[in-house]
Structure formats: structure tokens, C-alpha cells
Design a protein around this motif. Structure first.
Motif, PDB file in Angstrom:
ATOM      1  N   PRO A 115       0.822  -1.206   0.000  1.00 21.39           N
ATOM      2  CA  PRO A 115       0.000   0.000   0.000  1.00 21.39           C
ATOM      3  C   PRO A 115       0.854   1.253   0.000  1.00 21.39           C
ATOM      4  O   PRO A 115       2.069   1.206   0.239  1.00 21.39           O
ATOM      5  N   VAL A 116       0.218   2.370  -0.267  1.00 19.76           N
ATOM      6  CA  VAL A 116       0.851   3.673  -0.111  1.00 19.76           C
ATOM      7  C   VAL A 116       0.117   4.422   0.996  1.00 19.76           C
ATOM      8  O   VAL A 116      -1.040   4.131   1.301  1.00 19.76           O
ATOM      9  N   LEU A 117       0.825   5.358   1.605  1.00 23.59           N
ATOM     10  CA  LEU A 117       0.190   6.291   2.523  1.00 23.59           C
ATOM     11  C   LEU A 117      -0.263   7.491   1.717  1.00 23.59           C
ATOM     12  O   LEU A 117       0.557   8.185   1.107  1.00 23.59           O
ATOM     13  N   ARG A 118      -1.570   7.721   1.677  1.00 23.09           N
ATOM     14  CA  ARG A 118      -2.102   8.884   0.970  1.00 23.09           C
ATOM     15  C   ARG A 118      -2.318   9.998   1.986  1.00 23.09           C
ATOM     16  O   ARG A 118      -3.124   9.879   2.901  1.00 23.09           O
ATOM     17  N   GLN A 119      -1.550  11.059   1.808  1.00 28.05           N
ATOM     18  CA  GLN A 119      -1.621  12.196   2.724  1.00 28.05           C
ATOM     19  C   GLN A 119      -2.274  13.360   1.967  1.00 28.05           C
ATOM     20  O   GLN A 119      -1.757  13.828   0.952  1.00 28.05           O
ATOM     21  N   PHE A 120      -3.417  13.795   2.462  1.00 33.81           N
ATOM     22  CA  PHE A 120      -4.166  14.889   1.832  1.00 33.81           C
ATOM     23  C   PHE A 120      -4.083  16.092   2.756  1.00 33.81           C
ATOM     24  O   PHE A 120      -4.609  16.077   3.860  1.00 33.81           O
ATOM     25  N   ARG A 121      -3.373  17.133   2.302  1.00 30.85           N
ATOM     26  CA  ARG A 121      -3.100  18.287   3.167  1.00 30.85           C
ATOM     27  C   ARG A 121      -3.645  19.568   2.559  1.00 30.85           C
ATOM     28  O   ARG A 121      -3.409  19.861   1.382  1.00 30.85           O
ATOM     29  N   VAL A 122      -4.364  20.320   3.380  1.00 29.09           N
ATOM     30  CA  VAL A 122      -4.830  21.645   2.990  1.00 29.09           C
ATOM     31  C   VAL A 122      -4.098  22.657   3.859  1.00 29.09           C
ATOM     32  O   VAL A 122      -4.095  22.540   5.096  1.00 29.09           O
ATOM     33  N   THR A 123      -3.466  23.650   3.223  1.00 30.08           N
ATOM     34  CA  THR A 123      -2.749  24.699   3.935  1.00 30.08           C
ATOM     35  C   THR A 123      -3.564  25.988   3.868  1.00 30.08           C
ATOM     36  O   THR A 123      -3.989  26.401   2.781  1.00 30.08           O
ATOM     37  N   TYR A 124      -3.748  26.600   5.025  1.00 31.80           N
ATOM     38  CA  TYR A 124      -4.551  27.824   5.125  1.00 31.80           C
ATOM     39  C   TYR A 124      -3.656  29.002   5.498  1.00 31.80           C
ATOM     40  O   TYR A 124      -2.663  28.850   6.214  1.00 31.80           O
ATOM     41  N   SER A 125      -4.054  30.201   5.033  1.00 32.15           N
ATOM     42  CA  SER A 125      -3.295  31.407   5.311  1.00 32.15           C
ATOM     43  C   SER A 125      -4.190  32.443   5.992  1.00 32.15           C
ATOM     44  O   SER A 125      -5.082  32.083   6.759  1.00 32.15           O
ATOM     45  N   MET A 126      -3.960  33.709   5.709  1.00 33.60           N
ATOM     46  CA  MET A 126      -4.716  34.781   6.324  1.00 33.60           C
ATOM     47  C   MET A 126      -6.203  34.603   6.061  1.00 33.60           C
ATOM     48  O   MET A 126      -6.610  34.168   4.981  1.00 33.60           O
ATOM     49  N   ASP A 127      -7.019  34.943   7.060  1.00 38.00           N
ATOM     50  CA  ASP A 127      -8.475  34.806   6.970  1.00 38.00           C
ATOM     51  C   ASP A 127      -8.889  33.370   6.684  1.00 38.00           C
ATOM     52  O   ASP A 127      -9.961  33.131   6.117  1.00 38.00           O
ATOM     53  N   ASP A 128      -8.044  32.448   7.063  1.00 37.80           N
ATOM     54  CA  ASP A 128      -8.306  31.017   6.902  1.00 37.80           C
ATOM     55  C   ASP A 128      -8.547  30.642   5.442  1.00 37.80           C
ATOM     56  O   ASP A 128      -9.314  29.729   5.131  1.00 37.80           O
ATOM     57  N   ARG A 129      -7.856  31.324   4.531  1.00 36.84           N
ATOM     58  CA  ARG A 129      -8.001  31.013   3.111  1.00 36.84           C
ATOM     59  C   ARG A 129      -7.122  29.831   2.734  1.00 36.84           C
ATOM     60  O   ARG A 129      -5.923  29.819   3.046  1.00 36.84           O
ATOM     61  N   PRO A 130      -7.681  28.829   2.041  1.00 28.84           N
ATOM     62  CA  PRO A 130      -6.844  27.720   1.555  1.00 28.84           C
ATOM     63  C   PRO A 130      -5.957  28.203   0.413  1.00 28.84           C
ATOM     64  O   PRO A 130      -6.456  28.748  -0.583  1.00 28.84           O
ATOM     65  N   ILE A 131      -4.654  28.022   0.552  1.00 34.45           N
ATOM     66  CA  ILE A 131      -3.726  28.514  -0.467  1.00 34.45           C
ATOM     67  C   ILE A 131      -3.059  27.386  -1.251  1.00 34.45           C
ATOM     68  O   ILE A 131      -2.524  27.636  -2.333  1.00 34.45           O
ATOM     69  N   GLN A 132      -3.092  26.186  -0.728  1.00 39.70           N
ATOM     70  CA  GLN A 132      -2.589  25.063  -1.506  1.00 39.70           C
ATOM     71  C   GLN A 132      -3.131  23.761  -0.929  1.00 39.70           C
ATOM     72  O   GLN A 132      -3.414  23.665   0.265  1.00 39.70           O
ATOM     73  N   VAL A 133      -3.273  22.785  -1.821  1.00 37.44           N
ATOM     74  CA  VAL A 133      -3.712  21.449  -1.434  1.00 37.44           C
ATOM     75  C   VAL A 133      -2.690  20.463  -1.984  1.00 37.44           C
ATOM     76  O   VAL A 133      -2.350  20.509  -3.170  1.00 37.44           O
ATOM     77  N   GLU A 134      -2.200  19.592  -1.120  1.00 34.90           N
ATOM     78  CA  GLU A 134      -1.215  18.597  -1.520  1.00 34.90           C
ATOM     79  C   GLU A 134      -1.809  17.196  -1.413  1.00 34.90           C
ATOM     80  O   GLU A 134      -2.440  16.864  -0.406  1.00 34.90           O
ATOM     81  N   VAL A 135      -1.599  16.402  -2.448  1.00 34.28           N
ATOM     82  CA  VAL A 135      -1.971  14.996  -2.432  1.00 34.28           C
ATOM     83  C   VAL A 135      -0.674  14.217  -2.565  1.00 34.28           C
ATOM     84  O   VAL A 135      -0.038  14.219  -3.621  1.00 34.28           O
ATOM     85  N   MET A 136      -0.267  13.575  -1.479  1.00 37.37           N
ATOM     86  CA  MET A 136       1.029  12.913  -1.427  1.00 37.37           C
ATOM     87  C   MET A 136       0.844  11.411  -1.289  1.00 37.37           C
ATOM     88  O   MET A 136       0.158  10.955  -0.369  1.00 37.37           O
ATOM     89  N   ALA A 137       1.428  10.657  -2.186  1.00 40.27           N
ATOM     90  CA  ALA A 137       1.409   9.195  -2.115  1.00 40.27           C
ATOM     91  C   ALA A 137       2.805   8.743  -1.711  1.00 40.27           C
ATOM     92  O   ALA A 137       3.765   8.874  -2.474  1.00 40.27           O
ATOM     93  N   LYS A 138       2.916   8.222  -0.492  1.00 41.98           N
ATOM     94  CA  LYS A 138       4.202   7.825   0.047  1.00 41.98           C
ATOM     95  C   LYS A 138       4.319   6.299   0.010  1.00 41.98           C
ATOM     96  O   LYS A 138       3.387   5.592   0.420  1.00 41.98           O
ATOM     97  N   ALA A 139       5.447   5.795  -0.468  1.00 43.62           N
ATOM     98  CA  ALA A 139       5.666   4.349  -0.517  1.00 43.62           C
ATOM     99  C   ALA A 139       5.565   3.774   0.892  1.00 43.62           C
ATOM    100  O   ALA A 139       6.318   4.155   1.793  1.00 43.62           O
ATOM    101  N   GLY A 140       4.630   2.832   1.079  1.00 44.61           N
ATOM    102  CA  GLY A 140       4.340   2.332   2.412  1.00 44.61           C
ATOM    103  C   GLY A 140       5.488   1.614   3.087  1.00 44.61           C
ATOM    104  O   GLY A 140       5.568   1.575   4.322  1.00 44.61           O
ATOM    105  N   HIS A 141       6.409   1.030   2.298  1.00 47.33           N
ATOM    106  CA  HIS A 141       7.531   0.303   2.896  1.00 47.33           C
ATOM    107  C   HIS A 141       8.701   1.222   3.224  1.00 47.33           C
ATOM    108  O   HIS A 141       9.712   0.765   3.773  1.00 47.33           O
ATOM    109  N   LEU A 142       8.589   2.508   2.889  1.00 43.65           N
ATOM    110  CA  LEU A 142       9.693   3.433   3.120  1.00 43.65           C
ATOM    111  C   LEU A 142       9.364   4.507   4.148  1.00 43.65           C
ATOM    112  O   LEU A 142      10.254   5.194   4.629  1.00 43.65           O
ATOM    113  N   TYR A 143       8.087   4.681   4.453  1.00 46.45           N
ATOM    114  CA  TYR A 143       7.669   5.810   5.285  1.00 46.45           C
ATOM    115  C   TYR A 143       6.831   5.404   6.470  1.00 46.45           C
ATOM    116  O   TYR A 143       6.023   4.482   6.398  1.00 46.45           O
TER     117      TYR A 143
END
Length: 253
Positions: free
Chosen positions: A219-247
Motif C-alpha cells: 500500500p501507499v500512505l495517501r496524505q491529503f493536506r490543505v494549507t490555510y493562510s490569512m483569513d483562513d483562506r486555503p492557499i494550496q492542497v497537496e496529495v502525497m502518495a508515500k511508498a508504504g515500505h519506506l515511510y
């Protein structure tokens, strides 16, 4: 093979054996250099035929977790799983230096690098649209890259940005950005103030399996991250698939 409740497992016996040994190696129950349970012991535990046991060992050898000494048995190999601390990598380097994860990797004696695969305007997945509040046909700017540790692919990263923040900036250019896209947003007045992570274990998509060169059915580790800035505005969204045997990920509360 029936499980402890007497029900037939959906997992082939060779995968059950590989999972049992893998878990022991990664948890330290079978330290590096220690001989793994013998075929006789594995047969007694799983009722497996000799070929099935050999198939399980082959899986672990492909994953770099075990090796065979002819005439002596099978031994645990020093595993390569790395503990990552996501909270440590939120803020971009203010001096335009290296990504924090590369700096941390170098401190551990590893060589970290990234390969930029694509920079394009796309209609993002539904979860990304929801995070940004986009309509079904609205686009965002996507930067896709693969991260490497010691020249081994370990993570496929897709980072999405609102078009009004990305257009006309280095974020929209097909090149690496010194200090990362986060530095560009920070200098534009959008500091990363809050991140929300969702982490799940999933089977890799064909694209993820190919990019990460997954050695076996892991399997992979799917990491879904939302980063917020001023006024709680979302400024970027990351979808990260990490190799499960390495992380593995470490969070402190």
C-alpha cells in the motif's frame, strides 16, 4: 487458511507469511542480521507448503527486507523505513534554501532530491475542488513531482494552487523554485498559518505504482493536506502518495 475466528482469509497464504515477517522486521522483533523463522516454523504456524514459503521470502527480498544465505537460512535486512514529521516541514525556508525534508534527510546521511514532472492548469479532483470551493469545471494550477531518497523514488506529490495566486508567478513556470512554492506565497503575503492532514492507507493507482517503482503489492500512505493562510483562506492542497515500505509518519499532540 482460516483465521483465529475460523473464517477463511481473503489473503493468500504467501501474503500472510510475508506480512507476518514484514511486520516483525519493521517493528524490530526481527533485528537486522537475525535469522528469520525457519520453513519448519512457518509451516507449523501457517500450514504452508514449501513453495508457498519460498514465494513469501521472495516478496520480502524484492522489498529489500530479507536476504538468503545459501545453506544457512533467511535473515532480516536493515530496513529503510524513515520516520517523517510533517509538522516540521510546514514553513518554507525564508532564505530560499533547500526544502526542509531534504535538509532533514541530509542530517540522517541520506541524499534527497526532487524531479518535477508537470506544471499545468487542470480541473482538479473533487476533494481538491471542495477544499478550494471551486465549481465542477473550474481549474487550479498543478505542480507534480517525485521525491527521491538515495535515488530511490519514495513519494509522488501533487500540489494544487488557486489560479489567482499562481498565475504570473514562478509557481506557474515549469521549473524548480528555489525555496519552494511556499516561499513565493509567503513573499506574496500568504504565510502558511494552519495545515490540516488526512492520512489513509490505500492501494496505489497505476500511476503511483509506476512513479514509485513499487517492488511488490504494497500500500501507499495517501496524505491529503490543505494549507490555510490569512483569513483562513486555503492557499494550496497537496496529495502525497508515500511508498508504504519506506515511510511512517510521526505526529505529536
Amino acid at each position: 487458511m482460516a483465521d483465529e475466528h475460523g473464517e477463511e482469509s481473503v489473503w493468500p497464504v504467501q501474503d500472510q507469511i510475508a506480512s507476518y515477517l514484514r511486520d516483525g522486521i519493521l517493528n524490530g522483533d526481527f533485528p537486522a542480521g537475525e535469522k528469520l523463522p525457519s520453513s519448519r516454523e512457518l509451516h507449523a504456524r501457517f500450514g504452508a507448503a514449501a513453495q508457498t514459503i519460498r514465494n513469501a521470502i521472495t516478496i520480502l527480498e524484492k522489498e529489500g527486507l530479507a536476504y538468503t544465505r545459501r545453506g544457512a537460512g533467511v535473515y532480516a535486512r536493515q530496513h529503510r523505513q524513515r520516520t517523517m514529521v510533517p509538522a516540521s516541514y510546514k514553513n518554507p525556508p525564508t532564505d530560499g534554501g533547500k526544502y526542509q525534508w531534504i535538509t532533514v534527510a541530509e542530517q540522517k546521511g541520506l541524499a534527497g532530491r526532487s524531479e518535477l514532472l508537470a506544471v499545468e492548469e487542470v480541473v482538479p479532483p473533487a476533494a481538491v475542488r471542495d477544499a478550494f470551493g471551486l465549481a465542477e469545471d473550474e481549474k487550479a494550477l498543478l505542480r507534480r513531482q517525485v521525491l527521491y531518497l538515495d535515488d530511490q523514488p519514495c513519494e509522488l506529490v501533487e500540489v494544487y494552487f488557486p489560479l489567482d495566486l499562481a498565475r504570473g508567478t514562478p509557481i506557474a513556470e515549469h521549473r524548480k523554485i528555489k525555496g519552494g512554492a511556499g516561499r513565493v506565497l509567503l513573499e506574496a503575503g500568504y504565510p502558511p498559518l494552519r495545515c490540516v492532514d488526512k492520512v489513509a492507507a490505500r492501494w496505489p493507482t497505476p500511476e503511483q505504482a509506476k512513479a514509485l517503482q513499487m517492488p511488490t503489492k504494497l500500500p501507499v500512505l495517501r496524505q491529503f493536506r490543505v494549507t490555510y493562510s490569512m483569513d483562513d483562506r486555503p492557499i494550496q492542497v497537496e496529495v502525497m502518495a508515500k511508498a508504504g515500505h519506506l515511510y511512517e509518519l510521526k505526529y505529536e499532540f
